[in-house]
Design an enzyme around this catalytic site. Structure first.
Site, short mmCIF file in Angstrom:
data_model
loop_
_atom_site.label_atom_id
_atom_site.label_comp_id
_atom_site.label_asym_id
_atom_site.label_seq_id
_atom_site.Cartn_x
_atom_site.Cartn_y
_atom_site.Cartn_z
N SER A 2 0.95 -1.41 -0.11
CA SER A 2 -0.07 -0.05 -0.13
C SER A 2 0.87 1.37 0.04
CB SER A 2 -1.03 0.02 1.35
OG SER A 2 -0.70 1.20 2.08
N LYS A 3 0.25 2.26 -0.44
CA LYS A 3 1.04 3.41 -0.59
C LYS A 3 1.59 3.99 0.69
CE LYS A 3 -1.84 5.51 -4.02
NZ LYS A 3 -2.95 6.31 -4.31
N ARG A 4 0.84 3.55 1.75
CA ARG A 4 1.16 4.14 3.19
C ARG A 4 2.22 3.16 3.77
NH1 ARG A 4 -3.66 5.14 1.87
NH2 ARG A 4 -4.37 2.85 2.05
#
Ligand code: GLU
Ligand code: ZN
Length: 493
Positions: A261-263
């Protein structure tokens, strides 16, 4: 391919935060595809979401692309025939296209309220029917329209999907067909008049005459909608009628086989930059997320990738992001540099805020002498400081764990003997220094490995590091001896 249409691809991120590795992989595959086909790479900024996009993210994006070494043929800073390349500066154009789509019947105004949409969706779900938009406003009469507007209802613009299935050939996945029940009519302009991503992305692809869209698999579900919209755009004369070919790049999986995920901290491009990855090493690794040059070749340059890149070789299966492998590939690229280039690449880490030593303590000649030894050991450039700090700090780092590991019963006696022999040694080569420590060890019944451990910790503060005798030679006789004296004083303390 002599008369084939020239390739035009685009990289079109939204500036919504730190660039992540998934985005970089998409940029890389588009760039390699464009360069392989001697085509055009368009860099477009999809910044129509004022709430999420920021100028800072935009600047960061450009800076990241430059750092990675990507060049683009049209886009920010270089301009081009389809300027401007920031969607926030193209709003009037999208509004105009929306009007044309409405006029041609490819789109219509939808007056349904959120409550009405929710109620109908719930009812459809309960009845086991498709729960997407049901097409209610497709048939609004002028009288109904007037009545809705008199009621004060607002409307969004919805694109009318064709009643037949949409089929296209994905360059990675082959032929795909989506049936109308699964692709309902969708919004393209908000009630406040703001055009949505669903409209502006295909409109720009059409206007910019994009021939191939290579992007992540997460966008696959929007492709049938976009293909239908391109056909409508061709029908109303927006763009040159080209409908791009699509290739969806496989998912990238992170820890625990979940989508990266981007996070995820591992996903942040800045992290790789701050740790001192070489763009060539990072890109080499990212290219392996869905592609390979040859079965037995993990290490290659971007030139080699460009020469070999074929979208047909991209694998549809999810790729696993493996940080260890990414590091190992980077380390290999570091070793392949000419020493002078390695030294130049280290430069940012030799100064504040990275370097722990005072700027005036830095000795370039000493660094250049030690650099070839460091080059074979570091994984990322930021490793350099720990490897060479003993040369530039007044006193070596104080690491108690290393100290207690190396300083055993009898280490003081060994150090005293070693000091004596080193003081008498010929300091013009590492061999003589090795002989001195070897001989000291022999006097105390210690093999070289055991004898050199306390010397290393006394002089560098660490139990592991660069080849010891080369390190001592570069540090010099006086400083070596005084550090051994300091260690002896501490042991006696
Ligand atoms: N701005 C879109 C995104 O970042 C681009 C999608 C596409 O490549 O079509 O997700
Ligand atoms: Zn409606």
């Amino acid at each position: 391919m002599a008369n084939a249409t020239p390739v035009r691809v685009r990289f079109c991120p939204s500036p919504t935060g730190n660039p992540h590795v998934g985005l970089v992989r998409t940029a890389l595959f588009n760039w390699a595809f464009a360069r392989h086909h001697k085509g055009t790479l368009v860099f477009r900024i999809e910044d129509t979401d004022a709430a999420r996009d920021s100028e800072e993210s935009y600047q960061q994006l450009l800076d990241s692309m430059r750092w990675l070494g990507f060049d683009w043929d049209e886009g920010p800073e270089v301009g081009g025939p389809h300027a401007p390349y920031r969607q926030s500066q193209r709003m009037d154009l999208y509004k105009d296209v929306a009007e044309k789509l409405l006029a041609a019947g490819h789109a219509y105004r939808c007056y349904c309220t959120t409550e009405e949409l929710d109620a109908r969706r719930d009812a459809a779900r309960k009845a086991g029917k498709p729960s997407g938009y049901d097409g209610k406003c497709r048939t609004v009469t002028p009288e109904q329209k007037a009545a809705y507007e008199a009621e004060g209802r607002t409307s969004i613009v919805r694109f009318r999907m064709p009643d037949e299935p949409v089929t296209f050939t994905d360059l990675v996945r082959g032929e795909l067909t989506f049936t109308p029940e699964n692709v309902p009519d969708y919004g393209i302009v908000r009630a406040n008049g703001a055009p949505l991503y669903t409209l502006v992305n295909p409109v720009d692809d059409a206007l910019m005459e994009i021939t191939h869209v290579l992007r992540g698999e997460d966008l696959l579900s929007s492709t049938p909608r976009q293909v239908a919209l391109y056909r409508a755009l061709a029908d109303i004369g927006v763009g040159n009628g080209t409908i791009p070919a699509f290739g969806h790049l496989p998912y990238v999986m992170g820890e625990g086989n979940k989508k990266l995920s981007k996070r995820d901290p591992q996903a942040s491009l800045n992290l790789y930059r701050e740790r001192g990855f070489l763009p060539a090493g990072l890109l080499n690794y990212l290219s392996l997320l869905g592609w390979s040059l040859a079965e037995d070749r993990d290490i290659f340059s971007m030139d080699e990738m460009v020469a070999a890149f074929d979208i047909a070789d991209v694998n549809a299966n999810p790729a696993r992001f493996d940080l260890k492998k990414c590091e190992a590939i980077n380390a290999t690229h570091l070793r392949q540099l000419e020493v002078k280039d390695f030294i130049a690449a280290c430069e940012p880490w030799l100064n504040a805020p990275h370097a722990p030593w005072a700027p005036e303590a830095f000795d370039r000649a000493a660094f250049e002498a030690i650099a070839p030894y460091a080059q074979t050991r570091v994984t990322v450039l930021s490793d350099i400081t720990d490897n060479v700090d003993f040369l530039f700090l007044d006193t070596p780092v104080a690491d108690e764990a290393s100290w207690s590991k190396a300083m055993k019963e009898g280490s003081d006696a060994l150090l005293r003997t070693a000091r004596g022999k080193l003081a008498d040694a010929d300091w013009s080569s590492p061999e003589a220094l090795k002989e001195a420590v070897l001989a000291a060890g022999e006097e105390h019944g210690l093999k070289l490995g055991k004898a050199q451990a306390p010397v290393r910790v006394a002089v560098t503060g660490r139990t592991v590091g660069l080849p010891l005798f080369e390190s001592l030679e570069i540090l010099g006789r006086d400083r070596t001896l005084s550090r051994i004296d300091a260690a002896l004083a501490k042991l006696a303390g």
